[in-house]
Write an enzyme that holds these catalytic residues in place. Sequence first.
Site, PDB file in Angstrom:
ATOM      1  N   SER A 269      22.891  15.345  20.406  1.00  0.00           N
ATOM      2  CA  SER A 269      22.517  15.732  21.772  1.00  0.00           C
ATOM      3  C   SER A 269      21.767  17.042  21.695  1.00  0.00           C
ATOM      4  O   SER A 269      21.845  17.750  20.687  1.00  0.00           O
ATOM      5  CB  SER A 269      23.817  15.928  22.582  1.00  0.00           C
TER       6      SER A 269
ATOM      7  N   TYR B 146      32.355  19.748  23.902  1.00  0.00           N
ATOM      8  CA  TYR B 146      31.205  18.881  23.610  1.00  0.00           C
ATOM      9  C   TYR B 146      30.177  19.626  22.766  1.00  0.00           C
ATOM     10  O   TYR B 146      29.676  19.114  21.753  1.00  0.00           O
ATOM     11  CB  TYR B 146      30.593  18.411  24.939  1.00  0.00           C
TER      12      TYR B 146
HETATM   13  N1  LIG Z   1      23.994   9.146  27.874  1.00  0.00           N
HETATM   14  C1  LIG Z   1      23.319  10.283  27.666  1.00  0.00           C
HETATM   15  O1  LIG Z   1      22.508  10.739  28.492  1.00  0.00           O
HETATM   16  C2  LIG Z   1      23.461  11.014  26.351  1.00  0.00           C
HETATM   17  C3  LIG Z   1      22.677  12.144  26.088  1.00  0.00           C
HETATM   18  C4  LIG Z   1      22.837  12.807  24.861  1.00  0.00           C
HETATM   19  C5  LIG Z   1      23.762  12.350  23.947  1.00  0.00           C
HETATM   20  N2  LIG Z   1      24.525  11.274  24.226  1.00  0.00           N
HETATM   21  C6  LIG Z   1      25.513  10.824  23.228  1.00  0.00           C
HETATM   22  O2  LIG Z   1      25.321   9.445  22.991  1.00  0.00           O
HETATM   23  C7  LIG Z   1      26.568   8.853  22.651  1.00  0.00           C
HETATM   24  C8  LIG Z   1      26.823   7.641  23.565  1.00  0.00           C
HETATM   25  O3  LIG Z   1      26.857   8.109  24.912  1.00  0.00           O
HETATM   26  P1  LIG Z   1      26.876   7.087  26.167  1.00  0.00           P
HETATM   27  O4  LIG Z   1      26.367   7.847  27.326  1.00  0.00           O
HETATM   28  O5  LIG Z   1      26.227   5.811  25.773  1.00  0.00           O
HETATM   29  O6  LIG Z   1      28.445   6.878  26.346  1.00  0.00           O
HETATM   30  P2  LIG Z   1      29.210   5.753  27.203  1.00  0.00           P
HETATM   31  O7  LIG Z   1      30.376   6.440  27.844  1.00  0.00           O
HETATM   32  O8  LIG Z   1      28.275   4.990  28.070  1.00  0.00           O
HETATM   33  O9  LIG Z   1      29.739   4.758  26.063  1.00  0.00           O
HETATM   34  C9  LIG Z   1      30.644   5.212  25.127  1.00  0.00           C
HETATM   35  C10 LIG Z   1      31.275   4.041  24.425  1.00  0.00           C
HETATM   36  O10 LIG Z   1      32.251   4.580  23.512  1.00  0.00           O
HETATM   37  C11 LIG Z   1      33.451   3.878  23.658  1.00  0.00           C
HETATM   38  N3  LIG Z   1      34.580   4.769  23.309  1.00  0.00           N
HETATM   39  C12 LIG Z   1      34.962   5.896  23.950  1.00  0.00           C
HETATM   40  N4  LIG Z   1      36.061   6.401  23.360  1.00  0.00           N
HETATM   41  C13 LIG Z   1      36.376   5.576  22.336  1.00  0.00           C
HETATM   42  C14 LIG Z   1      37.426   5.553  21.377  1.00  0.00           C
HETATM   43  N5  LIG Z   1      38.395   6.463  21.385  1.00  0.00           N
HETATM   44  N6  LIG Z   1      37.437   4.569  20.455  1.00  0.00           N
HETATM   45  C15 LIG Z   1      36.480   3.612  20.461  1.00  0.00           C
HETATM   46  N7  LIG Z   1      35.476   3.569  21.358  1.00  0.00           N
HETATM   47  C16 LIG Z   1      35.431   4.539  22.291  1.00  0.00           C
HETATM   48  C17 LIG Z   1      33.503   3.452  25.126  1.00  0.00           C
HETATM   49  O11 LIG Z   1      34.396   2.360  25.332  1.00  0.00           O
HETATM   50  C18 LIG Z   1      32.042   3.111  25.386  1.00  0.00           C
HETATM   51  O12 LIG Z   1      31.747   1.764  25.078  1.00  0.00           O
HETATM   52  C19 LIG Z   1      27.622   9.939  22.777  1.00  0.00           C
HETATM   53  O13 LIG Z   1      27.894  10.501  21.510  1.00  0.00           O
HETATM   54  C20 LIG Z   1      26.952  10.971  23.674  1.00  0.00           C
HETATM   55  O14 LIG Z   1      27.458  12.270  23.452  1.00  0.00           O
HETATM   56  C21 LIG Z   1      24.407  10.595  25.418  1.00  0.00           C
END
Ligand SMILES: NC(=O)c1ccc[n+]([C@@H]2O[C@H](COP(=O)([O-])OP(=O)(O)OC[C@H]3O[C@@H](n4cnc5c(N)ncnc54)[C@H](O)[C@@H]3O)[C@@H](O)[C@H]2O)c1
Length: 187
Positions: free
Chosen positions: A143, A156
Amino acid sequence: MAEMPAPATYPPVITGLAGKRVLVTGGAGGLGRAMAHTLAAQGAHVVIADRDGAAADALAREINGEAWEVDLLDTAALESLHLEVDVLVNNAGVQTIAPIQDFEPQAFRRILTLMLEVPFLLTRAALPHMYEQGYGRVISICSIHGLRASEFKSAYVAAKHGLEGLSKVTAREGGRHGVTSNCVNPG
Ligand SMILES: NC(=O)c1ccc[n+]([C@@H]2O[C@H](COP(=O)([O-])OP(=O)(O)OC[C@H]3O[C@@H](n4cnc5c(N)ncnc54)[C@H](O)[C@@H]3O)[C@@H](O)[C@H]2O)c1
């Protein structure tokens, strides 16, 4: 006359994933789900590791992949794991927002565990096989918060900065074995 170059495509075409086994953590939702689709479309066999077993199963059927229902916070179970994958995508993440003085220690630990310790344990589990075959790709979804800070996101930001460091060490150690390690920092 010189031939015109083919127009760029989006999403970009990734070649060479046929026959590759890819593990995507948090693969059943959000960005993980989108990555699983794209990787499968390029021929990879995708293993979707997610605590949401029903969503992981449904996606596995869609993309002809494999579901691994797992709560990654159960780290004890990951310590003896041996992973046979060509590509590891460290993606699972959660967020808690609070000023430091109000940040619940348990919430801080949960984020550090899921987003830093788990990538360490999975990388540790995957490297022996990657080293043996002289090929591996470790991709960590980081991120802007791996590079910059924001208020109220102490856990985070700390976890993502740590993930950047872990990824760099993995690259230093893995390079001589044909293993690369990179962070992707979604905007
Ligand atoms: N969405 C954004 O804008 C964004 C921006 C920068 C970075 N990120 C990073 O991208 C990655 C994915 O983010 P996202 O927005 O798609 O998240 P999300 O919340 O949409 O999806 C996360 C997934 O992880 C699974 N999960 C959560 N805890 C878990 C656990 N303990 N064991 C197994 N599975 C688990 C959830 O069930 C879900 O399917 C993260 O690392 C986040 O920090 C996201």
